[in-house]
Motif scaffolding. Structure first.
Motif, short mmCIF file in Angstrom:
data_model
loop_
_atom_site.label_atom_id
_atom_site.label_comp_id
_atom_site.label_asym_id
_atom_site.label_seq_id
_atom_site.Cartn_x
_atom_site.Cartn_y
_atom_site.Cartn_z
N MET A 180 -0.57 -28.58 -40.65
CA MET A 180 -1.22 -27.27 -40.54
C MET A 180 -0.40 -26.36 -39.63
SD MET A 180 -5.12 -26.44 -39.43
CE MET A 180 -5.77 -24.77 -39.52
N LYS A 181 -0.14 -25.14 -40.09
CA LYS A 181 0.70 -24.23 -39.33
C LYS A 181 -0.02 -23.64 -38.12
CE LYS A 181 4.15 -22.73 -42.67
NZ LYS A 181 4.93 -21.56 -43.14
N THR A 182 0.76 -23.34 -37.09
CA THR A 182 0.26 -22.64 -35.92
C THR A 182 0.37 -21.15 -36.18
OG1 THR A 182 0.96 -24.39 -34.41
CG2 THR A 182 0.63 -22.19 -33.47
N THR A 183 -0.71 -20.43 -35.95
CA THR A 183 -0.70 -18.97 -36.17
C THR A 183 -0.47 -18.25 -34.86
OG1 THR A 183 -2.23 -19.15 -38.05
CG2 THR A 183 -2.03 -17.00 -37.00
N VAL A 184 0.55 -17.39 -34.86
CA VAL A 184 0.84 -16.55 -33.71
C VAL A 184 0.67 -15.09 -34.14
CG1 VAL A 184 2.54 -15.84 -31.99
CG2 VAL A 184 2.51 -18.21 -32.80
N SER A 185 -0.17 -14.36 -33.42
CA SER A 185 -0.36 -12.94 -33.71
C SER A 185 0.37 -12.11 -32.68
CB SER A 185 -1.85 -12.58 -33.71
OG SER A 185 -2.48 -13.04 -34.89
N ILE A 186 1.12 -11.13 -33.15
CA ILE A 186 1.86 -10.22 -32.27
C ILE A 186 1.25 -8.84 -32.40
CG2 ILE A 186 4.10 -9.20 -31.73
CD1 ILE A 186 5.41 -11.67 -32.99
N ILE A 187 0.79 -8.30 -31.28
CA ILE A 187 0.21 -6.97 -31.25
C ILE A 187 1.27 -6.01 -30.72
CG2 ILE A 187 -1.74 -5.57 -30.47
CD1 ILE A 187 -2.51 -8.13 -32.03
N GLY A 188 1.74 -5.13 -31.58
CA GLY A 188 2.83 -4.22 -31.21
C GLY A 188 4.13 -4.72 -31.79
N LEU A 189 4.68 -3.99 -32.76
CA LEU A 189 5.85 -4.48 -33.49
C LEU A 189 7.06 -3.58 -33.28
CD1 LEU A 189 3.96 -5.47 -36.76
CD2 LEU A 189 4.87 -7.02 -35.02
N GLY A 190 7.33 -3.28 -32.02
CA GLY A 190 8.54 -2.54 -31.68
C GLY A 190 9.72 -3.49 -31.56
N LEU A 191 10.69 -3.13 -30.73
CA LEU A 191 11.87 -3.97 -30.54
C LEU A 191 11.50 -5.37 -30.07
CD1 LEU A 191 14.97 -4.43 -30.13
CD2 LEU A 191 14.62 -3.59 -27.79
N ILE A 192 10.66 -5.46 -29.04
CA ILE A 192 10.32 -6.77 -28.47
C ILE A 192 9.41 -7.55 -29.42
CG2 ILE A 192 9.21 -7.95 -26.54
CD1 ILE A 192 11.88 -6.67 -25.84
N GLY A 193 8.35 -6.91 -29.90
CA GLY A 193 7.43 -7.61 -30.80
C GLY A 193 8.11 -8.03 -32.09
N GLY A 194 8.95 -7.15 -32.64
CA GLY A 194 9.66 -7.49 -33.87
C GLY A 194 10.66 -8.60 -33.66
N SER A 195 11.38 -8.56 -32.54
CA SER A 195 12.35 -9.62 -32.25
C SER A 195 11.65 -10.95 -32.01
CB SER A 195 13.20 -9.24 -31.03
OG SER A 195 13.94 -8.06 -31.27
N LEU A 196 10.49 -10.90 -31.37
CA LEU A 196 9.70 -12.12 -31.19
C LEU A 196 9.30 -12.70 -32.53
CD1 LEU A 196 7.17 -11.71 -28.21
CD2 LEU A 196 8.76 -13.59 -28.61
N GLY A 197 8.86 -11.84 -33.44
CA GLY A 197 8.47 -12.32 -34.77
C GLY A 197 9.61 -13.04 -35.46
N LEU A 198 10.80 -12.45 -35.44
CA LEU A 198 11.97 -13.07 -36.06
C LEU A 198 12.31 -14.40 -35.41
CD1 LEU A 198 14.30 -9.96 -36.53
CD2 LEU A 198 13.27 -11.33 -38.35
N ALA A 199 12.25 -14.42 -34.08
CA ALA A 199 12.59 -15.65 -33.35
C ALA A 199 11.56 -16.75 -33.61
CB ALA A 199 12.69 -15.37 -31.86
N LEU A 200 10.28 -16.41 -33.63
CA LEU A 200 9.23 -17.40 -33.85
C LEU A 200 9.28 -17.96 -35.26
CD1 LEU A 200 6.24 -15.67 -32.00
CD2 LEU A 200 7.58 -17.62 -31.20
N LYS A 201 9.70 -17.15 -36.21
CA LYS A 201 9.76 -17.61 -37.60
C LYS A 201 10.91 -18.57 -37.87
CE LYS A 201 9.18 -14.70 -40.97
NZ LYS A 201 8.40 -15.64 -41.81
N ARG A 202 11.74 -18.81 -36.86
CA ARG A 202 12.73 -19.88 -36.99
C ARG A 202 12.04 -21.23 -37.14
NH1 ARG A 202 16.44 -17.98 -31.86
NH2 ARG A 202 18.08 -16.88 -33.00
N ASN A 203 10.84 -21.31 -36.58
CA ASN A 203 10.05 -22.53 -36.66
C ASN A 203 9.22 -22.49 -37.94
OD1 ASN A 203 8.25 -24.67 -36.40
ND2 ASN A 203 7.81 -24.28 -34.24
N PRO A 204 9.49 -23.35 -38.90
CA PRO A 204 8.76 -23.31 -40.18
C PRO A 204 7.27 -23.65 -40.05
CG PRO A 204 10.12 -25.28 -40.03
CD PRO A 204 10.49 -24.43 -38.87
N ASP A 205 6.88 -24.19 -38.91
CA ASP A 205 5.47 -24.54 -38.70
C ASP A 205 4.68 -23.41 -38.05
OD1 ASP A 205 5.79 -27.11 -39.77
OD2 ASP A 205 6.51 -27.89 -37.84
N VAL A 206 5.32 -22.24 -37.91
CA VAL A 206 4.64 -21.10 -37.29
C VAL A 206 4.42 -20.01 -38.34
CG1 VAL A 206 4.90 -19.19 -35.66
CG2 VAL A 206 5.46 -21.52 -34.95
N HIS A 207 3.20 -19.51 -38.40
CA HIS A 207 2.84 -18.38 -39.26
C HIS A 207 2.62 -17.18 -38.35
CE1 HIS A 207 0.92 -16.37 -42.78
NE2 HIS A 207 0.26 -15.72 -41.82
#
Length: 370
Positions: free
Chosen positions: A1-28
């Motif tokens: 079962m995947k771990t869900t991470v929600s990011i509030i605010g998708l600017g430079l930091i939030g967007g970069s976090l999203g890309l970095a977290l998606k390196r892990n296939p078990d993270v949605h």
């Protein structure tokens, strides 16, 4: 079962976090931004897996929530979030650059049984917005976590495990300690840089040519004064107490320097500059693989090139063939305290190091990293 991470605010930091977290296939990754166009771009670029219709919805469906919004916005959202239904054992964090006001605001969440751990990834870019998001933005950067006194080691470990794919260096500090250190090496230098620019502007009327002379070392020294004034207004207000302490220390140091100038003792003046040089030379260099600090920096390479037609295209051609991207390039006319007439900027220390190696193989130009 995947771990869900929600990011509030998708600017430079939030967007970069999203890309970095998606390196892990078990993270949605679920994302929300008050700009639908921003959220839509994040989804189309694969930065997030799902667009949430609201911040409330994003928070209520997540195992981890990261508020990548300005500190004032985060504080306001916490007041709303008290009435939201977070998942049991969900962990909430943020990315704000001042931690004490965030930790104080998070008290309302803690009273509702919501676990909060402050966070501050010490990385940035000369660009902003989701379009500037980079998967590698946090690599080898310090990522500070500021847990509350009631936070357990198990909760800290859970958050560290999720953030592992950012490839940042995770450090745990107290909020007060974090704010004091960032005041010393980031917030206060911005004030000093801005004050130096103010001194230049005040004297330009009587010395109009001085502005052109400032295009060299002075421009590099005060680069950080070009940062977003709204953001730095907020940071200054939020970290006021620590900054007042730094200003008091600075005034004492300036009084000592004034006394040194009045005394005009050559040995004392030499010792002043020599001690500063020795300590500065001992500071870690990102060129040698040191971690990026709290103060956002550009990764510049100063190149001594001859003044003949085509020399800039020669440099850019060599770098392009090596698939090395530039963020900026400029010619320095005022050479005082500047090494190299051509300054080329890169996205990371690794890119700068690779560029230097490639250019050293292809040319005999002298190159310097300050």
């Amino acid at each position: 079962m995947k771990t869900t991470v929600s990011i509030i605010g998708l600017g430079l930091i939030g967007g970069s976090l999203g890309l970095a977290l998606k390196r892990n296939p078990d993270v949605h990754v679920t994302g929300f931004d008050r700009s639908y166009a921003t959220a839509d771009e994040a989804f189309r670029r694969g930065i997030i897996d799902t667009v949430a219709p609201s911040a409330k919805s994003a928070c209520e469906q997540a195992d981890f929530v990261i508020f990548a919004t300005p500190v004032n916005t985060t504080v306001a959202l916490f007041e709303e979030a008290v009435n939201w239904n977070f998942r049991e054992n969900a962990i909430v964090s943020d990315t704000g650059s001042t931690k004490k006001p965030i930790m104080q605001a998070a008290e309302v969440l803690k009273k509702k049984g919501i676990h909060f751990i402050g966070g501050h990834p010490m990385a940035g870019s000369h660009k902003s917005g989701v379009s500037a998001a980079l998967e590698h933005l946090f690599e080898n950067a310090y990522y500070i976590l500021t847990p509350a006194d009631s936070t357990t080691e198990e909760q800290i470990t859970r958050l560290e495990n999720v953030l592992e794919s950012t490839k940042a260096k995770l450090i745990v500090l107290q909020a007060e300690e974090h704010d004091r250190m960032t005041a010393i090496i980031s917030h206060f230098p911005h004030i000093v840089a801005s004050s130096l620019v103010g001194r230049l502007a005040a004297q330009e009327e009587g010395q109009p040519f001085v502005k052109r002379l400032a295009a060299g070392g002075f421009r590099d020294l005060t680069r950080i004064a070009s940062a977003d004034p709204v953001m730095w207004r907020d940071i200054t207000i939020q970290n006021r107490e620590e900054l007042l302490s730094q200003v008091d220390g600075w005034l004492g140091e300036m009084n000592n320097i004034r006394a040194m100038l009045v005394e005009n003792n050559s040995d004392h003046i030499y010792n002043f500059f020599n001690q500063a040089k020795e300590y500065r030379d001992q500071l870690p260099s990102t060129y040698d693989g040191a971690t990026q600090g709290a103060l956002y920096m550009t990764f510049d390479l100063h190149i001594d090139v001859p003044d003949h037609p085509g020399v800039i295209s020669e440099i850019t051609k060599i770098l392009a063939e090596a698939d090395i991207s530039l963020t900026n390039i400029r010619i320095v006319e005022t050479r005082t305290d500047v090494y190299g007439i051509l300054v080329v900027s890169f996205q990371s220390a690794a890119e700068r190091k690779r560029a230097r190696q490639v250019l050293s193989q292809e040319t005999d130009y002298s190159m310097h990293v300050l």
